[in-house]
Scaffold this motif. Sequence first.
Motif, short mmCIF file in Angstrom:
data_model
loop_
_atom_site.label_atom_id
_atom_site.label_comp_id
_atom_site.label_asym_id
_atom_site.label_seq_id
_atom_site.Cartn_x
_atom_site.Cartn_y
_atom_site.Cartn_z
N ILE A 218 26.51 -7.42 -40.78
CA ILE A 218 27.53 -6.51 -40.27
C ILE A 218 27.12 -5.94 -38.91
CG2 ILE A 218 28.65 -4.27 -40.68
CD1 ILE A 218 28.70 -4.95 -43.64
N ARG A 219 25.85 -5.67 -38.75
CA ARG A 219 25.33 -5.19 -37.47
C ARG A 219 25.68 -6.16 -36.34
NH1 ARG A 219 20.28 -4.59 -38.90
NH2 ARG A 219 19.76 -6.75 -38.42
N ASP A 220 25.48 -7.45 -36.59
CA ASP A 220 25.78 -8.46 -35.57
C ASP A 220 27.28 -8.53 -35.28
OD1 ASP A 220 23.09 -9.04 -35.50
OD2 ASP A 220 23.24 -10.78 -36.83
N LEU A 221 28.08 -8.33 -36.32
CA LEU A 221 29.53 -8.35 -36.13
C LEU A 221 29.98 -7.14 -35.31
CD1 LEU A 221 30.68 -9.47 -39.69
CD2 LEU A 221 30.52 -10.85 -37.61
N TYR A 222 29.36 -5.99 -35.51
CA TYR A 222 29.67 -4.82 -34.69
C TYR A 222 29.35 -5.10 -33.22
CZ TYR A 222 30.39 -1.72 -38.73
OH TYR A 222 30.88 -1.11 -39.86
N ILE A 223 28.21 -5.73 -32.98
CA ILE A 223 27.83 -6.07 -31.61
C ILE A 223 28.86 -7.02 -31.00
CG2 ILE A 223 26.13 -7.33 -30.22
CD1 ILE A 223 23.97 -6.17 -32.12
N GLU A 224 29.26 -8.03 -31.76
CA GLU A 224 30.24 -9.00 -31.28
C GLU A 224 31.57 -8.32 -30.99
OE1 GLU A 224 32.42 -13.15 -32.77
OE2 GLU A 224 30.65 -12.39 -33.84
N TYR A 225 31.96 -7.40 -31.87
CA TYR A 225 33.22 -6.69 -31.68
C TYR A 225 33.19 -5.83 -30.42
CZ TYR A 225 37.13 -3.53 -32.66
OH TYR A 225 38.30 -2.79 -32.57
N ILE A 226 32.11 -5.12 -30.19
CA ILE A 226 32.00 -4.28 -28.99
C ILE A 226 32.07 -5.13 -27.73
CG2 ILE A 226 30.46 -2.74 -27.71
CD1 ILE A 226 29.39 -1.76 -30.42
N LYS A 227 31.43 -6.29 -27.76
CA LYS A 227 31.49 -7.18 -26.61
C LYS A 227 32.91 -7.66 -26.34
CE LYS A 227 26.76 -9.05 -26.74
NZ LYS A 227 25.94 -10.27 -26.94
N GLN A 228 33.68 -7.79 -27.42
CA GLN A 228 35.07 -8.24 -27.27
C GLN A 228 35.97 -7.16 -26.69
OE1 GLN A 228 36.57 -9.77 -31.00
NE2 GLN A 228 34.98 -11.34 -31.17
N VAL A 229 35.84 -5.93 -27.22
CA VAL A 229 36.79 -4.88 -26.83
C VAL A 229 36.31 -4.04 -25.65
CG1 VAL A 229 37.71 -4.76 -29.17
CG2 VAL A 229 35.84 -3.22 -28.51
N LYS A 230 34.97 -4.01 -25.42
CA LYS A 230 34.35 -3.28 -24.30
C LYS A 230 34.39 -1.76 -24.48
CE LYS A 230 33.71 -7.20 -22.20
NZ LYS A 230 32.37 -7.84 -22.24
N VAL A 231 35.55 -1.21 -24.86
CA VAL A 231 35.69 0.24 -25.01
C VAL A 231 35.53 0.60 -26.49
CG1 VAL A 231 37.19 2.23 -24.69
CG2 VAL A 231 37.24 0.36 -23.03
N VAL A 232 34.60 1.51 -26.76
CA VAL A 232 34.29 1.92 -28.13
C VAL A 232 34.96 3.26 -28.39
CG1 VAL A 232 32.45 2.46 -29.76
CG2 VAL A 232 32.10 0.70 -28.01
N GLU A 233 36.06 3.24 -29.12
CA GLU A 233 36.80 4.48 -29.33
C GLU A 233 37.53 4.44 -30.66
OE1 GLU A 233 39.74 4.93 -26.31
OE2 GLU A 233 40.45 2.87 -26.46
N ALA A 234 37.80 5.62 -31.19
CA ALA A 234 38.54 5.76 -32.45
C ALA A 234 39.11 7.17 -32.52
CB ALA A 234 37.63 5.49 -33.64
N LYS A 235 40.17 7.31 -33.30
CA LYS A 235 40.82 8.60 -33.49
C LYS A 235 40.87 8.95 -34.97
CE LYS A 235 41.90 9.00 -29.09
NZ LYS A 235 41.23 10.02 -28.22
N VAL A 236 40.89 10.23 -35.27
CA VAL A 236 41.17 10.69 -36.63
C VAL A 236 42.68 10.67 -36.78
CG1 VAL A 236 41.07 12.65 -38.21
CG2 VAL A 236 39.09 12.10 -36.77
N ASP A 237 43.19 9.83 -37.69
CA ASP A 237 44.63 9.60 -37.78
C ASP A 237 45.24 9.95 -39.13
OD1 ASP A 237 43.69 7.54 -39.39
OD2 ASP A 237 43.98 5.98 -37.86
N GLY A 238 44.46 10.61 -39.99
CA GLY A 238 45.02 11.05 -41.27
C GLY A 238 44.97 10.01 -42.37
N ARG A 239 44.22 8.95 -42.18
CA ARG A 239 44.18 7.90 -43.21
C ARG A 239 43.46 8.35 -44.48
NH1 ARG A 239 40.43 3.53 -40.08
NH2 ARG A 239 41.77 4.22 -38.37
N MET A 240 42.63 9.39 -44.36
CA MET A 240 41.83 9.86 -45.50
C MET A 240 42.15 11.34 -45.71
SD MET A 240 39.67 8.63 -47.78
CE MET A 240 39.51 7.04 -46.96
N ASP A 241 43.36 11.61 -46.20
CA ASP A 241 43.83 12.98 -46.41
C ASP A 241 43.46 13.41 -47.82
OD1 ASP A 241 45.12 15.38 -46.55
OD2 ASP A 241 47.13 14.62 -46.14
N VAL A 242 42.23 13.96 -47.96
CA VAL A 242 41.76 14.31 -49.29
C VAL A 242 41.86 15.80 -49.58
CG1 VAL A 242 40.23 12.32 -49.40
CG2 VAL A 242 39.37 14.49 -48.50
N GLY A 243 42.53 16.54 -48.71
CA GLY A 243 42.82 17.93 -48.99
C GLY A 243 41.66 18.88 -48.84
N LEU A 244 40.65 18.52 -48.03
CA LEU A 244 39.52 19.44 -47.83
C LEU A 244 39.82 20.41 -46.71
CD1 LEU A 244 36.45 17.04 -48.21
CD2 LEU A 244 37.48 18.54 -49.90
#
Length: 244
Positions: A218-244
């Motif tokens: 998985i580590r190698d796949l993360y490296i490959e993915y970063i090389k593909q997309v160049k920009v490493v970013e993510a947003k909190v989008d409400g996919r895990m709404d567990v009511g905390l």
Amino acid sequence: MKKIVLYVFVLLVFAACQHPRVIVSKSSKIHMIDSSLDEVADKEYMEYLAPIKADLEEQLNVKIGYAPEDLKVHQPECTMLNWATDALLAMARQYSPEPVDIAVVNISGMRCNWGKGNITFKHVFELMPFDNELVVLTLSGQDLLELCQVFAKIGGEGAAGMRIKVSNGVVTEATINGEAIDPTKQYKVATSDYLSQGNDGMLPLKNHIQCWNSEEKIRDLYIEYIKQVKVVEAKVDGRMDVGL
């Protein structure tokens, strides 16, 4: 030959007659592994390793991407877990011979935050120091719903391609591509070989019907993915709404 056998027999009898040894006392001492041990270091060996270490550091510090914002690990939902699961799902869909529905990553497997700035090989090794491999599980909808309940109980985990909503500790909504998870259907779940065994509390994953192993770290796949997309970013989008 008879003399040898007799000699061995006598030794065994003698040993059997000895009183059993018991520990009557013990002591221990703590030795701190810190700079205080520098004076006893093998300086010749350290000099031999120095150029190897320098070369490794140079390779690890090669830039492979850029993060415009910090990526942090926390529950119930965070940018680092969302990035890690989104990246795993993207790579699983590239490698798997069959379509993949969702990806699951455990928060305890994320070992650091990433600050804004250049992302290097070293960042990925620090995040994922394990040799876990990507697997794709065939899981029943019922087991997937039970997995969502595990997420609700522990306060959130990493998931991509799926959204859940929790109220008072109970999953009230669980969807994939906007459709409710059907307990009678089968779904393809990208995750690690470690989690596929039901570890880290994810017992429903152990009930998988089939398991396809990519034999890719998985580590190698993360490296490959970063090389593909160049920009490493993510947003909190409400996919895990567990009511905390």
